[in-house]
Structures are given as structure tokens and as C-alpha cells.
Design a protein around this motif. Structure first.
Motif, PDB file in Angstrom:
ATOM      1  N   MET A 148      -1.531   1.939   0.346  1.00  0.00           N
ATOM      2  CA  MET A 148      -1.490   2.419  -1.032  1.00  0.00           C
ATOM      3  C   MET A 148      -1.377   3.942  -1.079  1.00  0.00           C
ATOM      4  O   MET A 148      -0.679   4.495  -1.941  1.00  0.00           O
ATOM      5  N   GLN A 149      -2.051   4.640  -0.158  1.00  0.00           N
ATOM      6  CA  GLN A 149      -1.949   6.096  -0.119  1.00  0.00           C
ATOM      7  C   GLN A 149      -0.524   6.554   0.168  1.00  0.00           C
ATOM      8  O   GLN A 149      -0.087   7.606  -0.307  1.00  0.00           O
ATOM      9  N   THR A 150       0.200   5.739   0.932  1.00  0.00           N
ATOM     10  CA  THR A 150       1.572   6.086   1.283  1.00  0.00           C
ATOM     11  C   THR A 150       2.560   5.687   0.195  1.00  0.00           C
ATOM     12  O   THR A 150       3.639   6.275   0.085  1.00  0.00           O
ATOM     13  N   CYS A 151       2.199   4.695  -0.616  1.00  0.00           N
ATOM     14  CA  CYS A 151       3.120   4.143  -1.625  1.00  0.00           C
ATOM     15  C   CYS A 151       2.731   4.547  -3.045  1.00  0.00           C
ATOM     16  O   CYS A 151       2.868   3.760  -3.999  1.00  0.00           O
ATOM     17  N   GLY A 152       2.182   5.741  -3.202  1.00  0.00           N
ATOM     18  CA  GLY A 152       1.889   6.278  -4.525  1.00  0.00           C
ATOM     19  C   GLY A 152       0.691   5.659  -5.210  1.00  0.00           C
ATOM     20  O   GLY A 152       0.549   5.774  -6.439  1.00  0.00           O
ATOM     21  N   ASN A 153      -0.185   5.000  -4.454  1.00  0.00           N
ATOM     22  CA  ASN A 153      -1.389   4.351  -5.000  1.00  0.00           C
ATOM     23  C   ASN A 153      -1.071   3.316  -6.080  1.00  0.00           C
ATOM     24  O   ASN A 153      -1.908   3.023  -6.932  1.00  0.00           O
ATOM     25  N   VAL A 154       0.124   2.759  -6.037  1.00  0.00           N
ATOM     26  CA  VAL A 154       0.495   1.737  -7.015  1.00  0.00           C
ATOM     27  C   VAL A 154       1.006   0.463  -6.330  1.00  0.00           C
ATOM     28  O   VAL A 154       1.439  -0.464  -7.008  1.00  0.00           O
TER      29      VAL A 154
END
Length: 220
Positions: A148-154
Motif C-alpha cells: 500500500m505504501q508503494t501504491c499510493g495507500n489506495v
């Protein structure tokens, strides 16, 4: 040098090698998922990652730009990716084993019969099914905090967020599909049916060889 494979069998051996190498190479490369963190590109497979954050001086996060595997099996970000690692690895190993036997069949006579070829095709179907199962399990790990940190938290399960799938994911799935559909079908026509005369001669030759060895052992 005679082959135990038909012309179709030779094509089967070549495609078996290509699909096995494609799936296995994709398994080891960390290019299944692409995203970004701290302004740097990040990529993942199941058990490997390229570019990761560490705490530098003053407790600030900096990105280390290198690729590597996770320190241990338990360090893999999610249970789904741990299962994916095991299942996909088993499928790749099975495809490589069949491909090796198929290539040897091109060089050795009487190694692969019609029935043996069909059994090897069934093994390829199982191997492709395992890899496909790994590809299906992979999106279940997209809700882990690290992803999630890598994918914009979404990101979430089956929701990529700002990330995108990498070419290695498609190569692994494509290799598995080709092994299940094309290689399994070609394997049904890969082996040669042994001719009765050749089969009898082979049996007699082996019987005489055993008899000579037994006679040699019984002599004082």
C-alpha cells in the motif's frame, strides 16, 4: 542418433523448454508489480523487491536503489505471497523437469513412449495449473502495508491503486497457459509407439544380458 519422439514430439519438446524457461525466469525476476515510493520506482515479485526505504541519519527515510530477496520466508509481506512463492515455485520445477526429459527424448531412442508422453503432458498440465494458481493468489497480497505504501495507500485485494502489473507477471501466466493448453495437447502425439519386433528384440536382449550376468556371478 535416433530420437524417441515424432516430429510433433520434437515441436513439443521445444515448446516445453520455452514455456518452462519463460515461467521459471519470470518467477525469479522482481518485475511482477511496479510502483513508486519517495519519488523512486519500486518493483516486486513474490519474494524479491527492487528499491526499498531505510532510515538514514536523523531518522529520515532514504531509498536504497538495489534489488534483493527478503531476508527470510516470514519476511515476505503477506501470507498470500508466501503461498504464491511455494505454489509457483513447485509449478516451475515440474515444468523444468518435464522439459529436461523431453529434450533428452530428442537424443535417446526408446526413452519416451506414447503413454509416457501423455503422462508427461499430464504433469505439464499440473505444473501450469500450479503457476496459474500462484498468479491468481498474487493480487490477494496487495492490501499489505508494504504494498500500500508503494501504491499510493489506495491499493487493496485485486485493486492496484497507483501501481501496475509488470511484464514478468504476464510472462509467467502466459507460459503456464501455453504449458496447460498447447504442450499438454502436443504431448498426446509426442512419443513413438514401439514396433512389436523392436519391442521383442529389446526384451530378448535384456533377458540375455541378465542371464549372462547371472551366469557370470554363479561361476566359481
Amino acid at each position: 542418433m535416433r530420437s524417441s519422439l515424432t516430429m510433433v514430439g520434437t515441436l513439443w519438446a521445444f515448446l516445453s523448454l520455452v514455456t518452462a524457461v519463460t515461467s521459471s525466469t519470470s518467477y525469479f525476476l522482481p518485475y511482477w508489480l511496479f510502483g513508486s515510493q519517495l519519488g523512486k520506482p519500486v518493483s516486486f515479485s513474490m519474494f524479491r523487491r527492487c528499491n526499498y526505504p531505510v532510515r538514514g541519519e536523523g531518522h529520515t527515510l532514504i531509498m536504497v536503489e538495489e534489488c534483493g530477496r527478503y531476508a527470510s520466508f516470514n519476511a515476505i509481506p503477506s501470507l498470500a505471497w508466501q503461498m504464491c512463492t511455494v505454489v509457483t515455485g513447485a509449478g516451475c520445477a515440474l515444468l523444468l523437469l518435464v522439459a529436461l526429459a523431453a529434450v533428452l527424448g530428442c537424443c535417446m531412442e526408446e526413452l519416451i513412449s506414447r503413454m509416457m508422453g501423455r503422462c508427461m503432458g499430464a504433469a505439464q498440465f499440473v505444473g501450469g495449473l500450479l503457476i496459474s494458481s500462484g498468479c491468481a493468489l498474487y493480487p490477494l497480497g496487495w492490501n499489505s502495508p508494504e504494498i500500500m505504501q508503494t501504491c499510493g495507500n489506495v491499493s487493496n485485494q485485486f485493486q492496484l491503486g497507483t501501481c501496475r502489473l509488470g511484464w514478468a507477471y504476464y510472462c509467467a501466466g502466459g507460459g503456464a497457459a501455453a504449458a496447460m493448453l498447447i504442450c499438454t495437447w502436443l504431448s498426446c502425439f509426442a512419443g513413438r509407439n514401439p514396433k512389436p519386433v523392436i519391442l521383442v528384440e529389446s526384451i530378448m536382449r535384456n533377458t540375455n544380458s541378465y542371464a549372462m550376468e547371472l551366469d557370470h556371478c554363479l561361476k566359481p
